[in-house]
Design a protein around this motif. Structure first.
Motif, PDB file in Angstrom:
ATOM      1  N   TYR A  79       0.833  -1.201   0.000  1.00 28.99           N
ATOM      2  CA  TYR A  79       0.000   0.000   0.000  1.00 28.99           C
ATOM      3  C   TYR A  79       0.867   1.251   0.000  1.00 28.99           C
ATOM      4  O   TYR A  79       1.844   1.351   0.745  1.00 28.99           O
ATOM      5  CB  TYR A  79      -0.900   0.048   1.235  1.00 28.99           C
ATOM      6  N   LEU A  80       0.474   2.216  -0.823  1.00 30.02           N
ATOM      7  CA  LEU A  80       1.021   3.565  -0.783  1.00 30.02           C
ATOM      8  C   LEU A  80      -0.098   4.507  -0.362  1.00 30.02           C
ATOM      9  O   LEU A  80      -1.112   4.613  -1.068  1.00 30.02           O
ATOM     10  CB  LEU A  80       1.563   3.980  -2.150  1.00 30.02           C
ATOM     11  N   PHE A  81       0.085   5.172   0.758  1.00 28.62           N
ATOM     12  CA  PHE A  81      -0.859   6.181   1.232  1.00 28.62           C
ATOM     13  C   PHE A  81      -0.233   7.554   1.006  1.00 28.62           C
ATOM     14  O   PHE A  81       0.698   7.952   1.706  1.00 28.62           O
ATOM     15  CB  PHE A  81      -1.181   5.994   2.709  1.00 28.62           C
ATOM     16  N   ASN A  82      -0.758   8.287   0.020  1.00 33.57           N
ATOM     17  CA  ASN A  82      -0.284   9.642  -0.268  1.00 33.57           C
ATOM     18  C   ASN A  82      -1.058  10.636   0.593  1.00 33.57           C
ATOM     19  O   ASN A  82      -2.117  11.130   0.207  1.00 33.57           O
ATOM     20  CB  ASN A  82      -0.470   9.962  -1.748  1.00 33.57           C
ATOM     21  N   CYS A  83      -0.509  10.926   1.770  1.00 34.11           N
ATOM     22  CA  CYS A  83      -1.172  11.831   2.713  1.00 34.11           C
ATOM     23  C   CYS A  83      -0.462  13.174   2.848  1.00 34.11           C
ATOM     24  O   CYS A  83      -1.043  14.115   3.400  1.00 34.11           O
ATOM     25  CB  CYS A  83      -1.250  11.184   4.100  1.00 34.11           C
ATOM     26  N   ALA A  84       0.782  13.273   2.385  1.00 38.89           N
ATOM     27  CA  ALA A  84       1.530  14.522   2.537  1.00 38.89           C
ATOM     28  C   ALA A  84       0.884  15.620   1.711  1.00 38.89           C
ATOM     29  O   ALA A  84       0.485  15.396   0.563  1.00 38.89           O
ATOM     30  CB  ALA A  84       2.980  14.317   2.103  1.00 38.89           C
ATOM     31  N   GLY A  85       0.798  16.794   2.296  1.00 39.03           N
ATOM     32  CA  GLY A  85       0.211  17.908   1.561  1.00 39.03           C
ATOM     33  C   GLY A  85       0.270  19.195   2.341  1.00 39.03           C
ATOM     34  O   GLY A  85       0.464  19.204   3.558  1.00 39.03           O
ATOM     35  N   MET A  86       0.115  20.295   1.622  1.00 40.55           N
ATOM     36  CA  MET A  86       0.078  21.635   2.211  1.00 40.55           C
ATOM     37  C   MET A  86      -1.204  22.326   1.771  1.00 40.55           C
ATOM     38  O   MET A  86      -1.824  21.939   0.777  1.00 40.55           O
ATOM     39  CB  MET A  86       1.277  22.472   1.739  1.00 40.55           C
ATOM     40  N   MET A 103       3.496  24.583  -2.291  1.00 37.11           N
ATOM     41  CA  MET A 103       2.364  23.670  -2.138  1.00 37.11           C
ATOM     42  C   MET A 103       2.189  22.817  -3.393  1.00 37.11           C
ATOM     43  O   MET A 103       1.990  21.597  -3.303  1.00 37.11           O
ATOM     44  CB  MET A 103       1.078  24.458  -1.866  1.00 37.11           C
ATOM     45  N   LEU A 104       2.287  23.420  -4.552  1.00 34.61           N
ATOM     46  CA  LEU A 104       2.113  22.674  -5.797  1.00 34.61           C
ATOM     47  C   LEU A 104       3.241  21.666  -5.998  1.00 34.61           C
ATOM     48  O   LEU A 104       3.015  20.572  -6.521  1.00 34.61           O
ATOM     49  CB  LEU A 104       2.021  23.635  -6.976  1.00 34.61           C
ATOM     50  N   ARG A 105       4.451  22.031  -5.565  1.00 33.11           N
ATOM     51  CA  ARG A 105       5.558  21.075  -5.679  1.00 33.11           C
ATOM     52  C   ARG A 105       5.300  19.841  -4.826  1.00 33.11           C
ATOM     53  O   ARG A 105       5.600  18.712  -5.247  1.00 33.11           O
ATOM     54  CB  ARG A 105       6.883  21.739  -5.282  1.00 33.11           C
ATOM     55  N   VAL A 130      -2.760   2.082  -4.316  1.00 33.07           N
ATOM     56  CA  VAL A 130      -2.471   3.489  -4.039  1.00 33.07           C
ATOM     57  C   VAL A 130      -3.729   4.121  -3.465  1.00 33.07           C
ATOM     58  O   VAL A 130      -4.801   4.048  -4.090  1.00 33.07           O
ATOM     59  CB  VAL A 130      -2.051   4.243  -5.315  1.00 33.07           C
ATOM     60  N   ILE A 131      -3.605   4.750  -2.299  1.00 31.52           N
ATOM     61  CA  ILE A 131      -4.729   5.461  -1.701  1.00 31.52           C
ATOM     62  C   ILE A 131      -4.314   6.918  -1.538  1.00 31.52           C
ATOM     63  O   ILE A 131      -3.393   7.246  -0.786  1.00 31.52           O
ATOM     64  CB  ILE A 131      -5.136   4.837  -0.357  1.00 31.52           C
ATOM     65  N   ASN A 132      -4.984   7.789  -2.286  1.00 27.84           N
ATOM     66  CA  ASN A 132      -4.671   9.210  -2.293  1.00 27.84           C
ATOM     67  C   ASN A 132      -5.641   9.979  -1.404  1.00 27.84           C
ATOM     68  O   ASN A 132      -6.855   9.812  -1.527  1.00 27.84           O
ATOM     69  CB  ASN A 132      -4.748   9.765  -3.714  1.00 27.84           C
ATOM     70  N   ILE A 133      -5.092  10.805  -0.531  1.00 32.58           N
ATOM     71  CA  ILE A 133      -5.945  11.708   0.236  1.00 32.58           C
ATOM     72  C   ILE A 133      -6.158  12.958  -0.608  1.00 32.58           C
ATOM     73  O   ILE A 133      -5.276  13.814  -0.735  1.00 32.58           O
ATOM     74  CB  ILE A 133      -5.329  12.057   1.596  1.00 32.58           C
ATOM     75  N   SER A 134      -7.314  13.040  -1.205  1.00 31.91           N
ATOM     76  CA  SER A 134      -7.697  14.189  -2.011  1.00 31.91           C
ATOM     77  C   SER A 134      -8.502  15.146  -1.121  1.00 31.91           C
ATOM     78  O   SER A 134      -8.128  15.374   0.025  1.00 31.91           O
ATOM     79  CB  SER A 134      -8.500  13.723  -3.227  1.00 31.91           C
ATOM     80  N   SER A 135      -9.579  15.678  -1.619  1.00 34.06           N
ATOM     81  CA  SER A 135     -10.390  16.631  -0.869  1.00 34.06           C
ATOM     82  C   SER A 135     -11.696  16.843  -1.619  1.00 34.06           C
ATOM     83  O   SER A 135     -11.766  16.619  -2.837  1.00 34.06           O
ATOM     84  CB  SER A 135      -9.654  17.969  -0.743  1.00 34.06           C
ATOM     85  N   VAL A 136     -12.707  17.302  -0.896  1.00 33.90           N
ATOM     86  CA  VAL A 136     -13.908  17.752  -1.593  1.00 33.90           C
ATOM     87  C   VAL A 136     -13.546  18.856  -2.588  1.00 33.90           C
ATOM     88  O   VAL A 136     -14.187  19.008  -3.628  1.00 33.90           O
ATOM     89  CB  VAL A 136     -14.983  18.221  -0.593  1.00 33.90           C
ATOM     90  N   LEU A 137     -12.467  19.597  -2.288  1.00 32.76           N
ATOM     91  CA  LEU A 137     -12.012  20.635  -3.207  1.00 32.76           C
ATOM     92  C   LEU A 137     -11.238  20.056  -4.391  1.00 32.76           C
ATOM     93  O   LEU A 137     -10.742  20.806  -5.221  1.00 32.76           O
ATOM     94  CB  LEU A 137     -11.162  21.672  -2.473  1.00 32.76           C
ATOM     95  N   GLY A 138     -11.177  18.753  -4.489  1.00 38.85           N
ATOM     96  CA  GLY A 138     -10.739  18.125  -5.723  1.00 38.85           C
ATOM     97  C   GLY A 138     -11.887  17.951  -6.701  1.00 38.85           C
ATOM     98  O   GLY A 138     -11.688  17.489  -7.830  1.00 38.85           O
ATOM     99  N   TYR A 148      -5.092  25.509  -4.289  1.00 42.12           N
ATOM    100  CA  TYR A 148      -5.214  24.272  -3.515  1.00 42.12           C
ATOM    101  C   TYR A 148      -6.179  23.313  -4.210  1.00 42.12           C
ATOM    102  O   TYR A 148      -5.896  22.119  -4.355  1.00 42.12           O
ATOM    103  CB  TYR A 148      -5.698  24.568  -2.102  1.00 42.12           C
ATOM    104  N   ALA A 149      -7.322  23.843  -4.652  1.00 46.06           N
ATOM    105  CA  ALA A 149      -8.281  23.006  -5.369  1.00 46.06           C
ATOM    106  C   ALA A 149      -7.646  22.421  -6.626  1.00 46.06           C
ATOM    107  O   ALA A 149      -7.836  21.246  -6.944  1.00 46.06           O
ATOM    108  CB  ALA A 149      -9.528  23.817  -5.723  1.00 46.06           C
ATOM    109  N   ALA A 150      -6.866  23.229  -7.344  1.00 45.46           N
ATOM    110  CA  ALA A 150      -6.202  22.740  -8.549  1.00 45.46           C
ATOM    111  C   ALA A 150      -5.274  21.581  -8.223  1.00 45.46           C
ATOM    112  O   ALA A 150      -5.187  20.610  -8.986  1.00 45.46           O
ATOM    113  CB  ALA A 150      -5.419  23.874  -9.211  1.00 45.46           C
TER     114      ALA A 150
END
Length: 236
Positions: A79-86, A103-105, A130-138, A148-150
């Motif tokens: 499993y890859l959990f992509n949780c890192a973000g700004m 943030m975009l980087r 792969v489990i990506n932590i996205s957002s409702v703003l995705g 951020y939404a982009a």
């Protein structure tokens, strides 16, 4: 690390959603590699199950070192959990564009790079998730939060394209799309979004953990490409 329990990489594990997911998986016997830039905040994981490998995901050299460490230590990755973000927002007059670029980087470039790097490994193995932590703003936008939404729209697009490319294989891609969650992302805001948006009961990280566990518990033939979770007062 043993090879009898699932092996997972959790990025952004020093706080918030990543921290909560990592602890929940450790409690369930997963073998973990956790990473974040703030090494001091990774010290309370159980050492027998969790290998700490701190660093900056925006560095290609660090990503190469991380990949090598995972497969030298565990021999595989499930499993890859992509949780890192700004999160950086603000009106045109005051937004700090250099922080937006950073943030975009992290949210886009580093996440894309790590995902492709480890998907190549998944394809060699013949499995992985792969489990990506996205957002409702995705899926939606609001004033002052376009960048951020982009970044989250980008994660949604990548996830959907990869899901299609990998359909028919044992490799899965899932996006979790939370609404407002109580984490440190908003700790420096003058007015917290729960107050400005009238959200009386924001999500807790435990709610996101429950969604992750739901995804992980599905039988092998089931795919959960997207799972949106909102607090009841969130009317975005």
């Amino acid at each position: 690390m043993t090879h009898t329990s699932p092996v997972a990489l959790v990025t952004g594990a020093s706080s918030g959603i990543g921290y909560a997911i990592a602890h929940a998986l450790a409690e369930r016997g997963y073998q973990l590699i956790v990473t974040a830039r703030r090494a001091a905040l990774l010290n309370d994981f159980p050492a027998a199950q969790v290998k700490v490998f701190p660093g900056d995901l925006t560095s290609p050299a660090f990503q190469d070192q991380l990949e090598h460490f995972i497969f030298e230590t565990a021999g595989r990755l499930d499993y890859l959990f992509n949780c890192a973000g700004m999160l950086e927002t603000g009106p045109i007059e005051t937004i700090q564009i250099e922080k937006v670029a950073a943030m975009l980087r992290l949210n886009v470039e580093a996440t894309f790079t790590l995902t492709y790097k480890l998907l190549k490994r998944f394809k060699q193995q013949g499995y992985g998730h792969v489990i990506n932590i996205s957002s409702v703003l995705g899926t939606k936008v609001r004033p002052t939060a376009g960048a951020y939404a982009a970044s989250k729209f980008a994660i949604e697009a990548l996830s959907e394209a990869l899901r299609m490319e990998l359909s028919g294989t044992a490799i899965q891609v899932s996006c979790i799309e939370p609404g407002l969650v109580m984490t440190e992302l908003h700790k420096d805001w003058e007015v917290h979004p729960k107050d400005s948006m009238g959200i009386h009961e924001p999500l807790q990280t435990a709610d996101i953990v429950a969604a992750v566990l739901y995804i992980l518990q599905q039988p092998a033939h089931v795919r959960i490409p997207k799972l949106m979770i909102l607090p009841k007062d969130h009317h975005i």
